[in-house]
Design a protein around this motif. Structure first.
Motif, short mmCIF file in Angstrom:
data_model
loop_
_atom_site.label_atom_id
_atom_site.label_comp_id
_atom_site.label_asym_id
_atom_site.label_seq_id
_atom_site.Cartn_x
_atom_site.Cartn_y
_atom_site.Cartn_z
N LEU A 30 36.18 40.27 45.15
CA LEU A 30 36.76 39.76 43.97
C LEU A 30 36.70 40.73 42.86
N LEU A 31 36.06 41.78 42.79
CA LEU A 31 36.00 43.04 41.91
C LEU A 31 37.48 43.44 41.55
N GLN A 32 38.14 43.01 42.62
CA GLN A 32 39.35 43.88 42.64
C GLN A 32 40.44 42.72 42.15
N ASP A 33 40.22 41.76 41.63
CA ASP A 33 41.06 40.54 41.12
C ASP A 33 41.85 41.04 40.00
N ASP A 34 43.22 40.67 39.91
CA ASP A 34 43.75 41.30 38.92
C ASP A 34 43.34 40.81 37.31
N GLU A 35 42.78 39.59 37.30
CA GLU A 35 42.56 38.87 36.09
C GLU A 35 41.18 39.61 35.55
N ALA A 36 41.21 39.85 34.32
CA ALA A 36 39.91 40.49 33.82
C ALA A 36 38.83 39.54 33.72
N PHE A 37 38.94 38.36 33.23
CA PHE A 37 37.99 37.28 33.14
C PHE A 37 37.16 37.15 34.45
N VAL A 38 37.99 37.24 35.33
CA VAL A 38 37.40 36.91 36.96
C VAL A 38 36.41 38.19 37.22
N ARG A 39 36.99 39.46 36.91
CA ARG A 39 36.10 40.36 37.27
C ARG A 39 34.81 40.70 36.51
N THR A 40 35.02 40.16 35.19
CA THR A 40 33.66 39.88 34.32
C THR A 40 32.79 39.13 34.90
N THR A 41 33.21 37.86 35.16
CA THR A 41 32.18 36.88 35.54
C THR A 41 31.66 37.30 36.90
N VAL A 42 32.40 37.91 37.73
CA VAL A 42 31.81 38.52 39.13
C VAL A 42 30.80 39.57 38.92
N ILE A 43 31.18 40.44 38.17
CA ILE A 43 30.04 41.47 37.75
C ILE A 43 28.69 41.01 37.18
N TYR A 44 28.74 39.78 36.66
CA TYR A 44 27.57 39.28 35.98
C TYR A 44 26.82 38.47 37.21
N THR A 45 27.41 37.98 37.97
CA THR A 45 26.96 37.37 39.16
C THR A 45 26.25 38.26 39.83
#
Length: 371
Positions: free
Chosen positions: A151-166
């Motif tokens: 999911l770190l390659q997801d197009d949406e920045a908000f998704v990448r940010t949440t995944v990094i945190y997790t």
């Protein structure tokens, strides 16, 4: 006469309305707070005492508030297996109900719905994403890490940010290569989050790329890069960090953080530069940076105080005469830092004059008991 009577009545009515509004405004917040507390107590009591069949019935209610109430109450059924009705609420149309279901299922330690939690990380709604992220962290879902890295390659920045945190809270070292790649992301929030967690994950291999972020256009990214280099004790970054002490960065916070991190790295080559930082006049900062003071959270004295703490941490005895000057400072941060540093550096043994001054300052500030 009738007109006068109507006017008087009208004035009295207006006064009564104004008094009512003022009274309501004064009591509105406490009432809301009390109602919130009362709701929480009701939820806990229902979870502990209501028959299971009644809670299940509420989970199927047409009223979303009742579904949410029942989902939250189930949290207090420790070691209970979530019923299918609660699992179904993961697909509920009401956001608050879904979040309540996610939180409760995670707090019950139920691991069968990890796939649904991962999917929820891609939701547009921030509340749902945060609930799903926290759920994965609560149950320590290490098995989710491979999917999260994708999911770190997801197009949406908000998704990448949440995944990094997790991934950060899951201590997922296997995500380090992808996090290093994200240091070049176009979105500053992604760069900031990635560099922050690389420091906490001990990613020594990321230091060369982190050093590059010291010149990032965004102050938040630069600040996070400095902090991460401190966590990694990255000696190879010292020369670049020293340069920051001599720049006129409009964010005083950047200079202050750099002074502190050099102490954490124990960078002896930075000692003369930190001492010089103590000799800077306020005008050097204020005349050039006053228009930007609201951009940072540190003042001039805070920057000097952080430099003093770093010199104390590195046991720099030769800095004592310079530090002792701040015992007379009217700024409490500088004065307290000087007191701490001189005690830490055992100034009594080498600098008796400065130590006598220190004792007077301690009495003045009442920070320590003079023995």
């Amino acid at each position: 006469m009738k007109k006068l009577l109507f006017i008087v009545l009208g004035i009295n009515l207006i006064i009564a309305v104004v008094i009512s509004i003022i009274t309501y405004q004064q009591t509105e917040e406490p009432v809301t707070h009390t109602e919130s507390d009362y709701y929480d107590r009701r939820v806990e009591r229902a979870g502990r005492t209501k028959p299971l069949s009644e809670l299940v019935k509420l989970l199927k209610s047409n009223d979303s508030k009742k579904r949410q109430f029942a989902a939250e109450a189930f949290e207090y059924r420790k070691n209970a297996k979530p019923p299918s009705e609660l699992i179904e609420l993961l697909k509920d149309t009401d956001i608050k109900v879904r979040c309540a279901a996610i939180r409760t299922i995670a707090r019950l330690g139920h691991r069968e719905n990890i796939t649904e939690f991962i999917k929820a990380l891609t939701e547009q709604n921030e509340e749902v994403r945060n609930a799903a992220s926290n759920a994965l962290i609560i149950i320590e879902a290490k098995e989710a890490i491979p999917e999260l890295i994708k999911l770190l390659q997801d197009d949406e920045a908000f998704v990448r940010t949440t995944v990094i945190y997790t991934l950060g809270y899951l201590k997922a070292k296997e995500s380090i290569p992808e996090l290093i790649r994200l240091l070049n992301d176009n979105d500053k929030s992604i760069r900031c989050s990635a560099v922050y967690w690389l420091g906490r994950l001990g990613a020594i291999e990321g230091v060369p790329e982190i050093i590059k972020l010291l010149k990032d256009d965004d102050a938040g990214v630069r600040g996070s890069a400095i902090e991460s280099l401190g966590h990694l004790k990255a000696k190879e970054s010292v020369s670049e960090l020293i340069k920051i002490l001599h720049t006129e960065d409009k964010y005083l916070k950047i200079i202050g953080r750099t002074a502190r991190v050099l102490g954490e790295i124990n960078a002896n080559e930075s000692i003369p530069h930190l001492i010089n930082l103590l000799k800077r006049e306020d005008s050097w900062y204020k005349s050039r940076m006053m228009p930007f003071r609201m951009c940072g959270t540190l003042d001039d004295e805070d920057v000097r105080a952080l430099a003093i703490y770093s010199l104390a941490k590195m046991r720099v005895k030769e800095s004592v005469p310079t530090i002792a000057r701040f015992l007379d400072s009217t700024e409490s941060h500088e004065c307290e830092a000087a007191v701490f540093a001189l005690k830490e550096l055992n100034a009594e043994d080498i600098f008796p004059e400065e130590y006598r001054k220190l004792k007077k300052t301690i009495k003045k500030l009442k920070l320590y008991n003079d023995k």
